[in-house]
Write a protein that holds these residues in place. Sequence first.
Motif, PDB file in Angstrom:
ATOM      1  N   TRP A  15       9.837  -3.525   4.287  1.00 57.14           N
ATOM      2  CA  TRP A  15       9.876  -2.954   2.953  1.00 57.14           C
ATOM      3  C   TRP A  15       8.528  -2.192   2.836  1.00 57.14           C
ATOM      4  O   TRP A  15       8.604  -0.962   2.358  1.00 57.14           O
ATOM      5  CB  TRP A  15      10.121  -4.079   1.858  1.00 57.14           C
ATOM      6  CG  TRP A  15       9.831  -3.301   0.501  1.00 57.14           C
ATOM      7  CD1 TRP A  15      10.805  -2.708  -0.170  1.00 57.14           C
ATOM      8  CD2 TRP A  15       8.541  -3.151  -0.296  1.00 57.14           C
ATOM      9  NE1 TRP A  15      10.447  -2.197  -1.242  1.00 57.14           N
ATOM     10  CE2 TRP A  15       8.865  -2.325  -1.414  1.00 57.14           C
ATOM     11  CE3 TRP A  15       7.210  -3.811  -0.203  1.00 57.14           C
ATOM     12  CZ2 TRP A  15       8.073  -2.316  -2.496  1.00 57.14           C
ATOM     13  CZ3 TRP A  15       6.438  -3.546  -1.004  1.00 57.14           C
ATOM     14  CH2 TRP A  15       6.844  -2.848  -2.237  1.00 57.14           C
ATOM     15  N   ALA A  16       7.283  -2.984   3.021  1.00 61.22           N
ATOM     16  CA  ALA A  16       6.071  -2.217   2.895  1.00 61.22           C
ATOM     17  C   ALA A  16       5.960  -0.847   3.859  1.00 61.22           C
ATOM     18  O   ALA A  16       5.378   0.145   3.283  1.00 61.22           O
ATOM     19  CB  ALA A  16       5.009  -3.126   3.181  1.00 61.22           C
ATOM     20  N   TRP A  19       8.286   1.792   2.322  1.00 61.17           N
ATOM     21  CA  TRP A  19       7.638   2.360   0.988  1.00 61.17           C
ATOM     22  C   TRP A  19       6.436   3.117   1.549  1.00 61.17           C
ATOM     23  O   TRP A  19       6.288   4.211   0.693  1.00 61.17           O
ATOM     24  CB  TRP A  19       7.097   1.047   0.397  1.00 61.17           C
ATOM     25  CG  TRP A  19       6.517   1.690  -0.981  1.00 61.17           C
ATOM     26  CD1 TRP A  19       7.052   2.011  -2.049  1.00 61.17           C
ATOM     27  CD2 TRP A  19       5.125   1.794  -1.375  1.00 61.17           C
ATOM     28  NE1 TRP A  19       6.174   2.318  -3.117  1.00 61.17           N
ATOM     29  CE2 TRP A  19       4.872   2.021  -2.491  1.00 61.17           C
ATOM     30  CE3 TRP A  19       4.069   1.406  -0.492  1.00 61.17           C
ATOM     31  CZ2 TRP A  19       3.825   2.234  -3.071  1.00 61.17           C
ATOM     32  CZ3 TRP A  19       2.766   1.492  -1.133  1.00 61.17           C
ATOM     33  CH2 TRP A  19       2.393   2.066  -2.244  1.00 61.17           C
ATOM     34  N   TRP A  20       5.666   2.721   2.271  1.00 62.47           N
ATOM     35  CA  TRP A  20       4.290   3.660   2.770  1.00 62.47           C
ATOM     36  C   TRP A  20       4.881   4.963   2.999  1.00 62.47           C
ATOM     37  O   TRP A  20       4.195   6.104   2.789  1.00 62.47           O
ATOM     38  CB  TRP A  20       3.694   2.990   3.689  1.00 62.47           C
ATOM     39  CG  TRP A  20       2.637   3.753   4.256  1.00 62.47           C
ATOM     40  CD1 TRP A  20       1.120   4.082   3.383  1.00 62.47           C
ATOM     41  CD2 TRP A  20       2.180   4.323   5.483  1.00 62.47           C
ATOM     42  NE1 TRP A  20       0.355   4.607   4.241  1.00 62.47           N
ATOM     43  CE2 TRP A  20       0.860   4.899   5.292  1.00 62.47           C
ATOM     44  CE3 TRP A  20       3.043   4.370   6.538  1.00 62.47           C
ATOM     45  CZ2 TRP A  20       0.453   5.737   6.532  1.00 62.47           C
ATOM     46  CZ3 TRP A  20       2.484   5.122   7.661  1.00 62.47           C
ATOM     47  CH2 TRP A  20       1.051   5.628   7.684  1.00 62.47           C
ATOM     48  N   THR A  23       6.163   7.038   0.402  1.00 59.05           N
ATOM     49  CA  THR A  23       5.278   7.623  -0.662  1.00 59.05           C
ATOM     50  C   THR A  23       4.252   8.824   0.152  1.00 59.05           C
ATOM     51  O   THR A  23       3.846   9.699  -0.530  1.00 59.05           O
ATOM     52  CB  THR A  23       4.331   6.656  -0.985  1.00 59.05           C
ATOM     53  OG1 THR A  23       3.684   5.987   0.010  1.00 59.05           O
ATOM     54  CG2 THR A  23       4.787   5.445  -1.938  1.00 59.05           C
ATOM     55  N   VAL A  29       6.519   6.729  -6.569  1.00 58.71           N
ATOM     56  CA  VAL A  29       6.114   5.275  -6.047  1.00 58.71           C
ATOM     57  C   VAL A  29       7.409   4.308  -6.566  1.00 58.71           C
ATOM     58  O   VAL A  29       7.790   3.412  -5.786  1.00 58.71           O
ATOM     59  CB  VAL A  29       4.828   4.736  -6.972  1.00 58.71           C
ATOM     60  CG1 VAL A  29       4.525   3.247  -6.730  1.00 58.71           C
ATOM     61  CG2 VAL A  29       3.435   5.600  -6.631  1.00 58.71           C
ATOM     62  N   ALA A  32      10.339   5.457  -4.536  1.00 58.91           N
ATOM     63  CA  ALA A  32       9.928   4.768  -3.016  1.00 58.91           C
ATOM     64  C   ALA A  32      10.251   3.316  -2.907  1.00 58.91           C
ATOM     65  O   ALA A  32      10.707   2.945  -1.871  1.00 58.91           O
ATOM     66  CB  ALA A  32       8.797   5.402  -2.518  1.00 58.91           C
ATOM     67  N   GLY A  33       9.987   2.663  -3.915  1.00 59.99           N
ATOM     68  CA  GLY A  33      10.094   1.185  -3.681  1.00 59.99           C
ATOM     69  C   GLY A  33      11.334   0.509  -3.931  1.00 59.99           C
ATOM     70  O   GLY A  33      11.821  -0.014  -3.110  1.00 59.99           O
ATOM     71  N   ALA A  36      12.948   1.871  -0.603  1.00 57.54           N
ATOM     72  CA  ALA A  36      12.498   0.934   0.581  1.00 57.54           C
ATOM     73  C   ALA A  36      13.171  -0.316   0.556  1.00 57.54           C
ATOM     74  O   ALA A  36      13.529  -0.922   1.589  1.00 57.54           O
ATOM     75  CB  ALA A  36      11.086   0.842   0.371  1.00 57.54           C
TER      76      ALA A  36
END
Length: 133
Positions: A15-16, A19-20, A23, A29, A32-33, A36
């Motif tokens: 997920w991180a 998400w990165w 973004t 943000v 994207a969260g 993700a």
Amino acid sequence: MREMVLFAVIRLVLWAGIWWVLTLFDVGVMLAGVLAALIAMLISILFLNRVRDAAAMRWKAADDRRRERHADDVDEDAEAEDSFLDAEAAAADGAHGTDVTEESGSTTASPAGPGQLPELPAEDPASPSADGR
């Protein structure tokens, strides 16, 4: 426990990472969260079968052991309450039954039954019915 932690860490890292990347493409943000999370869920469903199945089997084994430990525990209060309610229900069923008198052959029901409903007057075939037929 190890399998569950491993599965959770893999999903969190996935997920991180997604998400990165989102973004970096200036998606926003919050969006994207959410994206993700959806993409990480789909990837984990498609590609993390072995880890997920191992975690699920470990969870099931722990649950089965817990159930076996507590299977012999008998709650006397619950047993007494159940037997009381069963006896009460049997007595209530006996009290609400119909009684047949031998002389007339008619039946009488309890006050809650349909035997206590008022009789409807017989319709006269010469008079029009309520629906106009």
